[in-house]
Motif scaffolding. Structure first.
Motif, short mmCIF file in Angstrom:
data_model
loop_
_atom_site.label_atom_id
_atom_site.label_comp_id
_atom_site.label_asym_id
_atom_site.label_seq_id
_atom_site.Cartn_x
_atom_site.Cartn_y
_atom_site.Cartn_z
N GLU A 27 28.84 41.50 52.64
CA GLU A 27 29.17 40.83 53.75
C GLU A 27 30.71 40.22 54.00
OE1 GLU A 27 26.29 37.64 53.23
OE2 GLU A 27 24.60 38.79 53.45
N ASP A 28 31.17 39.95 52.81
CA ASP A 28 32.51 39.41 52.79
C ASP A 28 33.66 40.03 52.17
OD1 ASP A 28 31.93 37.42 54.80
OD2 ASP A 28 30.85 36.23 53.22
N GLY A 29 33.26 41.00 51.23
CA GLY A 29 34.17 41.66 50.26
C GLY A 29 35.22 42.26 50.83
N PRO A 30 36.36 42.42 50.28
CA PRO A 30 36.48 42.21 48.74
C PRO A 30 36.72 40.71 48.33
CG PRO A 30 38.27 43.87 49.40
CD PRO A 30 37.59 43.46 50.73
N LEU A 31 36.21 40.24 47.19
CA LEU A 31 36.19 38.86 46.63
C LEU A 31 36.73 38.63 45.39
CD1 LEU A 31 32.72 37.66 48.29
CD2 LEU A 31 35.07 37.00 49.26
N THR A 32 37.38 37.53 45.20
CA THR A 32 37.67 37.11 43.67
C THR A 32 36.50 36.73 43.05
OG1 THR A 32 38.16 34.93 44.32
CG2 THR A 32 40.20 36.65 44.16
N ALA A 33 36.48 36.67 41.47
CA ALA A 33 35.42 36.15 40.59
C ALA A 33 35.14 34.53 41.29
CB ALA A 33 35.41 36.16 39.27
N THR A 34 36.25 33.89 41.22
CA THR A 34 36.21 32.48 41.52
C THR A 34 35.61 32.32 42.79
OG1 THR A 34 38.26 32.17 40.15
CG2 THR A 34 37.72 30.36 41.62
N GLU A 35 36.00 33.08 43.78
CA GLU A 35 35.36 32.99 45.30
C GLU A 35 33.88 33.01 45.07
OE1 GLU A 35 38.67 34.10 48.31
OE2 GLU A 35 37.64 35.52 47.35
N ILE A 36 33.53 34.23 44.47
CA ILE A 36 32.16 34.51 44.31
C ILE A 36 31.27 33.28 43.38
CG2 ILE A 36 30.31 35.79 43.28
CD1 ILE A 36 32.34 38.34 43.50
N ALA A 37 32.03 32.81 42.41
CA ALA A 37 31.37 31.75 41.47
C ALA A 37 31.25 30.51 42.58
CB ALA A 37 32.13 31.29 40.36
N ASP A 38 32.18 30.12 43.33
CA ASP A 38 31.99 28.83 44.37
C ASP A 38 30.92 28.93 45.26
OD1 ASP A 38 34.41 27.67 42.90
OD2 ASP A 38 35.66 28.65 44.62
N ARG A 39 30.60 30.26 45.75
CA ARG A 39 29.82 30.45 46.66
C ARG A 39 28.17 30.40 46.12
NH1 ARG A 39 31.89 34.57 51.32
NH2 ARG A 39 33.94 33.67 51.43
N LEU A 40 28.13 30.83 44.87
CA LEU A 40 26.68 30.88 44.40
C LEU A 40 26.57 29.76 43.33
CD1 LEU A 40 26.66 34.78 42.99
CD2 LEU A 40 25.76 33.74 45.11
N GLY A 41 27.55 28.72 43.21
CA GLY A 41 27.51 27.54 42.38
C GLY A 41 27.33 28.13 40.78
N ILE A 42 27.86 29.02 40.39
CA ILE A 42 28.00 29.45 38.89
C ILE A 42 29.31 29.58 38.53
CG2 ILE A 42 25.63 30.53 39.11
CD1 ILE A 42 26.96 33.23 38.73
N SER A 43 29.45 29.53 36.95
CA SER A 43 30.77 29.66 36.56
C SER A 43 31.06 30.96 36.56
CB SER A 43 30.67 29.25 34.75
OG SER A 43 29.78 30.62 34.36
N ALA A 44 32.79 30.92 36.72
CA ALA A 44 33.50 32.24 36.91
C ALA A 44 33.14 33.15 35.72
CB ALA A 44 35.12 31.80 37.12
N ALA A 45 33.10 32.55 34.37
CA ALA A 45 32.79 33.47 33.46
C ALA A 45 31.40 34.40 33.70
CB ALA A 45 32.55 32.52 32.20
N GLY A 46 30.33 33.32 34.29
CA GLY A 46 29.05 34.18 34.48
C GLY A 46 29.27 35.30 35.42
N VAL A 47 30.18 34.86 36.40
CA VAL A 47 30.38 35.99 37.48
C VAL A 47 30.82 37.29 36.81
CG1 VAL A 47 31.55 36.60 39.70
CG2 VAL A 47 30.29 34.35 39.53
N ARG A 48 32.06 37.16 36.10
CA ARG A 48 32.67 38.04 35.52
C ARG A 48 31.68 38.94 34.63
NH1 ARG A 48 36.51 34.31 34.84
NH2 ARG A 48 38.40 34.21 36.23
#
Length: 240
Positions: A27-48
């Motif tokens: 829907e919105d890519g490209p995105l950074t891991a931090t942006e994905i983490a913020d939207r999903l409410g999980i840690s950036a490490a988890g997203v990576r």
């Protein structure tokens, strides 16, 4: 989004999270891991961790078109779906739509296919006001993007140099459009007419790109005055 996501093997929770990551990238890519983490409410490490798994499966890659750097520090790494990842999005009625298009071509010829493609795009943007009525290219560009999003294309706009780009991050008819380029050609033609200027299609999902990108030039108004150029002072000394 209207699509099912086929994911690499993983637990139920991991599968749900990876599906959410894929949905965001569609829907919105490209995105950074931090942006994905913020939207999903999980840690950036988890997203990576999920990004690593999707990358290993060939579904995600680092964006080569980067959108620059935000703030200070190291440049951000942007992620997007690969053509393989998009291929795992099962679009409803693809087979039926393809069969219908082939039948139209066999019975009525290429002109009928082109007419059908144009009518389809015109229905999508039926409520978009052309530039002649809005008086603003940027307003019409944003209205086109909104109409596309409502039709399932997950579109947005961005300013690039002296123009704008319409970016469609998802295409519900991508598999059919790869066989019938008339669908993409009709979009370009209708956009050109609405905007009153020649637009250029830079990339399409149907051709294996990660987004459909259309460039719209925005010219300076005809009554704009060129910037004045300061006159250089003469280096010659006045004669006595």
């Amino acid at each position: 989004m209207g699509s099912d996501v086929v994911l690499p093997d993983g637990g139920h929770v991991d599968g749900q999270t990876r599906a959410a990551v894929v949905s965001l990238l569609v829907e919105d890519g490209p995105l950074t891991a931090t942006e994905i983490a913020d939207r999903l409410g999980i840690s950036a490490a988890g997203v990576r961790r999920h990004i690593d798994a999707l990358t290993a499966a060939g579904d995600v890659e680092t964006s080569s078109s980067g959108f620059g750097q935000r703030g200070r520090g190291r440049p951000a790494k942007w992620f997007q779906l690969t053509p393989t990842g998009r291929g795992k999005l099962r679009h409803a009625y693809d087979d039926l739509a393809g069969a219908a298009m082939r039948t139209i071509r066999e019975i009525a010829g290429e002109e009928a296919v082109a007419a059908f493609a144009r009518e389809r795009v015109e229905r999508i943007v039926a409520d978009v006001e052309p530039v002649g009525e809005t008086g603003s290219v940027s307003t019409t560009v944003n209205e086109i993007a909104d109409a596309l999003t409502s039709a399932g294309y997950s579109a947005n706009t961005r300013e690039v140099g002296t123009g704008m780009q319409i970016c469609q991050h998802h295409c519900p008819v991508a598999h059919v459009a790869s066989e019938f380029p008339e669908l993409c050609e009709a979009e370009t033609a209708v956009f050109t007419e609405l905007l009153g200027t020649h637009v250029q299609r830079l990339a399409t999902i149907a051709n294996g790109d990660c987004a459909c990108t259309t460039h719209v030039p925005i010219h300076a108004p005809p009554d704009a005055q060129p910037a004045s150029v300061p006159q250089k002072k003469s280096s010659r000394k006045a004669s006595r």
